[in-house]
Design an enzyme around this catalytic site. Structure first.
Site, short mmCIF file in Angstrom:
data_model
loop_
_atom_site.label_atom_id
_atom_site.label_comp_id
_atom_site.label_asym_id
_atom_site.label_seq_id
_atom_site.Cartn_x
_atom_site.Cartn_y
_atom_site.Cartn_z
N ASP A 57 -4.19 7.17 -13.25
CA ASP A 57 -3.12 6.89 -12.28
C ASP A 57 -1.92 7.74 -12.66
O ASP A 57 -1.57 7.84 -13.84
CB ASP A 57 -2.76 5.39 -12.32
CG ASP A 57 -2.00 4.94 -11.07
OD1 ASP A 57 -0.92 5.50 -10.81
OD2 ASP A 57 -2.48 4.02 -10.39
N PHE A 68 8.29 -4.99 14.17
CA PHE A 68 8.14 -3.67 14.78
C PHE A 68 7.41 -3.76 16.12
O PHE A 68 6.20 -3.54 16.20
CB PHE A 68 7.41 -2.71 13.83
CG PHE A 68 8.17 -2.41 12.56
CD1 PHE A 68 9.56 -2.35 12.54
CD2 PHE A 68 7.48 -2.19 11.36
CE1 PHE A 68 10.26 -2.07 11.36
CE2 PHE A 68 8.16 -1.91 10.19
CZ PHE A 68 9.56 -1.86 10.19
N TYR A 89 -2.93 8.95 8.16
CA TYR A 89 -3.49 8.20 7.03
C TYR A 89 -4.96 7.84 7.29
O TYR A 89 -5.84 8.13 6.48
CB TYR A 89 -2.65 6.93 6.81
CG TYR A 89 -3.33 5.88 5.97
CD1 TYR A 89 -3.66 6.13 4.64
CD2 TYR A 89 -3.66 4.64 6.51
CE1 TYR A 89 -4.29 5.17 3.88
CE2 TYR A 89 -4.28 3.67 5.76
CZ TYR A 89 -4.60 3.94 4.44
OH TYR A 89 -5.23 2.99 3.69
N1 LIG Z 1 -2.86 -2.28 0.89
C1 LIG Z 1 -3.67 -2.35 1.93
O1 LIG Z 1 -3.51 -3.22 2.79
C2 LIG Z 1 -4.82 -1.41 2.08
C3 LIG Z 1 -5.68 -1.57 3.17
C4 LIG Z 1 -6.76 -0.69 3.31
C5 LIG Z 1 -6.98 0.30 2.38
N2 LIG Z 1 -6.13 0.45 1.33
C6 LIG Z 1 -6.41 1.50 0.35
O2 LIG Z 1 -6.55 0.91 -0.93
C7 LIG Z 1 -6.09 1.79 -1.96
C8 LIG Z 1 -5.08 1.07 -2.82
O3 LIG Z 1 -4.02 0.59 -2.02
P1 LIG Z 1 -2.78 -0.15 -2.68
O4 LIG Z 1 -2.18 -0.99 -1.61
O5 LIG Z 1 -3.20 -0.78 -3.95
O6 LIG Z 1 -1.82 1.08 -2.95
P2 LIG Z 1 -0.90 1.43 -4.22
O7 LIG Z 1 0.02 2.50 -3.77
O8 LIG Z 1 -0.34 0.19 -4.79
O9 LIG Z 1 -1.96 2.03 -5.25
C9 LIG Z 1 -2.36 3.38 -5.23
C10 LIG Z 1 -2.30 3.89 -6.67
O10 LIG Z 1 -2.75 5.24 -6.71
C11 LIG Z 1 -1.89 6.00 -7.52
N3 LIG Z 1 -2.00 7.39 -7.05
C12 LIG Z 1 -1.69 7.87 -5.81
N4 LIG Z 1 -1.95 9.18 -5.74
C13 LIG Z 1 -2.44 9.55 -6.95
C14 LIG Z 1 -2.91 10.77 -7.49
N5 LIG Z 1 -2.91 11.90 -6.78
N6 LIG Z 1 -3.36 10.79 -8.77
C15 LIG Z 1 -3.36 9.66 -9.50
N7 LIG Z 1 -2.94 8.47 -9.05
C16 LIG Z 1 -2.48 8.42 -7.79
C17 LIG Z 1 -0.52 5.38 -7.34
O11 LIG Z 1 0.35 5.61 -8.41
C18 LIG Z 1 -0.87 3.90 -7.22
O12 LIG Z 1 -0.87 3.25 -8.48
C19 LIG Z 1 -5.53 3.01 -1.23
O13 LIG Z 1 -6.51 4.02 -1.24
C20 LIG Z 1 -5.29 2.51 0.19
O14 LIG Z 1 -5.40 3.54 1.11
C21 LIG Z 1 -5.05 -0.39 1.16
O1 LIG Z 2 8.84 -4.83 8.16
C1 LIG Z 2 7.76 -4.85 8.78
C2 LIG Z 2 6.56 -4.39 8.21
C3 LIG Z 2 5.41 -4.42 8.98
N1 LIG Z 2 5.44 -4.90 10.25
C4 LIG Z 2 4.21 -4.94 11.05
O2 LIG Z 2 3.29 -5.77 10.37
C5 LIG Z 2 1.96 -5.28 10.56
C6 LIG Z 2 1.33 -5.04 9.20
O3 LIG Z 2 2.00 -3.92 8.62
P1 LIG Z 2 1.79 -3.46 7.10
O4 LIG Z 2 2.72 -2.32 6.86
O5 LIG Z 2 1.88 -4.64 6.20
O6 LIG Z 2 0.27 -3.00 7.08
P2 LIG Z 2 -0.48 -1.94 8.00
O7 LIG Z 2 -1.29 -2.73 9.00
O8 LIG Z 2 0.40 -0.91 8.51
O9 LIG Z 2 -1.42 -1.20 6.96
C7 LIG Z 2 -2.14 -1.82 5.91
O10 LIG Z 2 -3.44 -2.09 6.34
C8 LIG Z 2 -4.09 -0.96 6.86
C9 LIG Z 2 -5.45 -1.40 7.30
O11 LIG Z 2 -5.33 -2.29 8.39
C10 LIG Z 2 -4.08 0.18 5.86
O12 LIG Z 2 -5.20 0.53 5.22
C11 LIG Z 2 -2.85 0.39 5.03
O13 LIG Z 2 -3.10 1.06 3.80
C12 LIG Z 2 -2.15 -0.87 4.72
O14 LIG Z 2 -0.84 -0.54 4.31
C13 LIG Z 2 2.08 -4.01 11.40
O15 LIG Z 2 1.86 -4.34 12.73
C14 LIG Z 2 3.55 -3.60 11.22
O16 LIG Z 2 4.09 -2.90 12.32
C15 LIG Z 2 6.61 -5.35 10.82
O17 LIG Z 2 6.64 -5.77 11.97
N2 LIG Z 2 7.74 -5.32 10.05
#
Ligand SMILES: NC(=O)c1ccc[n+]([C@@H]2O[C@H](COP(=O)([O-])OP(=O)(O)OC[C@H]3O[C@@H](n4cnc5c(N)ncnc54)[C@H](O)[C@@H]3O)[C@@H](O)[C@H]2O)c1
Ligand SMILES: O=c1ccn([C@@H]2O[C@H](COP(=O)(O)OP(=O)(O)O[C@H]3O[C@H](CO)[C@H](O)[C@H](O)[C@H]3O)[C@@H](O)[C@H]2O)c(=O)[nH]1
Length: 328
Positions: A31, A207, A140
């Protein structure tokens, strides 16, 4: 299993690392800490560096007996990707290219990849099934789809077996409160609402309230971060046992609107939380709800924390005890 977890210091990565270690697995993390936290990892070997650093990948694969990879490292914010698409193609697609190339060279031929519901774009039906069209509405989702395709071709050419897990909206925290979600700046809905509940923000912006949904706000399927961790563990076991690649949705199959999530947070926290309607955020589909029947049938996955109130209460426990995240 001896597992390299990229992005293991991030939100979902750190919960998965904890989960794997509790099951006796051998784990190392790569990381660059651009978003992750050293403090989210206890007693785990961390290589602090970039996915694109091929000499670091050589060192990792030669000095550890890695037999599989879980690949979380990525940029992952929908709205930001619309503003900075090239950063997303570079970090996600090019980063994954270097990782996959080095895995093939070092004959590490099993990978579980963090894909996303954002690969679908505006769904043609809900709940969404894995075979439904993938037409992302933001860069994305497009980068994640490109990586899925790279993995499929690498399977045919080099025998690299992959499970792509398309998760819907990750939420919640370790029920024991050891680790949780800490992004700076925070952009995800539930932690933002909880920051408002703690008085760290004066209000939550909704939003858009003109989407084609019952209350006009976007609907998402929230899935507990530890249920995601469990799915990664099961996916690795499945690749090892069957040698088959696959794609699986991970969600609870129930959608909640932004307004419903805010109401749930009001109930769980007992706090009044101010909310105000703001313009739409670019790139957001109106409704994303998973069918996760395939993961349940083929991986044997059974989510343990499906109720939104429980998911929010675990997140609330973390935020209350760590109002400044990992920076105590
Ligand atoms: N959070 C969600 O709701 C959600 C939903 C669907 C998919 N995902 C996917 O799950 C994965 C993890 O998401 P998260 O919410 O834990 O995100 P996060 O940002 O908390 O974790 C990502 C980690 O990857 C590291 N990283 C990024 N680019 C890097 C690089 N080039 N080299 C080394 N390390 C790097 C960052 O420092 C971070 O610790 C991501 O691939 C994201 O696209 C997340
Ligand atoms: O301050 C805010 C933040 C978010 N939202 C809304 O809440 C919903 C959820 O938004 P998030 O930003 O929490 O999550 P996203 O749905 O945009 O995306 C998340 O889920 C996705 C899969 O559905 C992705 O993979 C992505 O990495 C992860 O961040 C969206 O409709 C967004 O517009 C608001 O209204 N206000």
């Amino acid at each position: 299993m001896s597992i390299l977890v990229t992005g293991g210091a991030g939100y979902i990565g750190s919960h998965t690392v904890m989960y794997l270690k509790e099951r006796g697995e051998d784990v190392i993390v790569l990381d660059n800490l651009q978003k992750g936290h050293r403090a989210a990892l206890s007693d785990v070997k961390l290589y602090q560096g970039n996915l694109q650093d091929e000499s670091l990948l050589d060192e990792i694969f030669t000095s550890n007996h890695v037999d599989s990879v879980i690949h979380f490292a990525a940029n992952s914010l929908v709205g930001e990707s619309v503003e900075k698409p090239l950063e997303y193609y570079e970090n996600n697609v090019i980063g994954s290219y270097h990782l996959i190339k080095k895995m093939v060279e070092h004959k590490v031929l099993k990978i579980v990849f963090s894909s996303t519901a954002a690969t679908y774009g505006n769904p043609v039906r809900v709940p969404i099934m894995e075979e439904d069209p993938t037409v992302p509405t933001n860069p994305y989702g497009d980068t994640k789809l490109a990586i899925e395709k790279m993995l499929q071709w690498a399977d045919g050419a080099y025998g690299l077996k992959s499970v792509c897990l398309r998760y819907f909206n990750a939420a919640g925290a370790d029920p024991e409160g050891k680790i949780g979600e800490d992004h700076t700046p925070e952009s995800h809905l539930i932690p933002i609402i909880l920051q408002a509940a703690l008085g760290q923000r004066d209000k939550v912006s909704i939003f858009g309230d003109d989407y084609p949904t019952e209350d006009g706000t976007c609907i998402r399927d929230y899935i507990h971060v530890l249920d995601l961790a469990d799915a990664h563990y099961l996916a690795l076991k499945k690749i090892s046992e069957t040698g088959e690649s696959g794609i699986y949705n991970l969600g609870n199959g129930t959608g909640f609107s932004v307004k419903q999530v805010i109401d749930t947070c009001r109930i769980v926290t007992g706090n009044e939380i101010r909310a105000e309607v703001a313009p739409r955020r670019a790139g957001d589909p109106a409704v994303l709800i998973a069918s996760a029947e395939k993961a349940k049938t083929e991986l044997g996955w059974k989510p343990q924390y499906s109720a939104l109130e429980e998911i929010v209460s675990h997140a609330w426990n973390w935020h209350q005890h760590h109002p400044n995240g990992y920076q105590e």
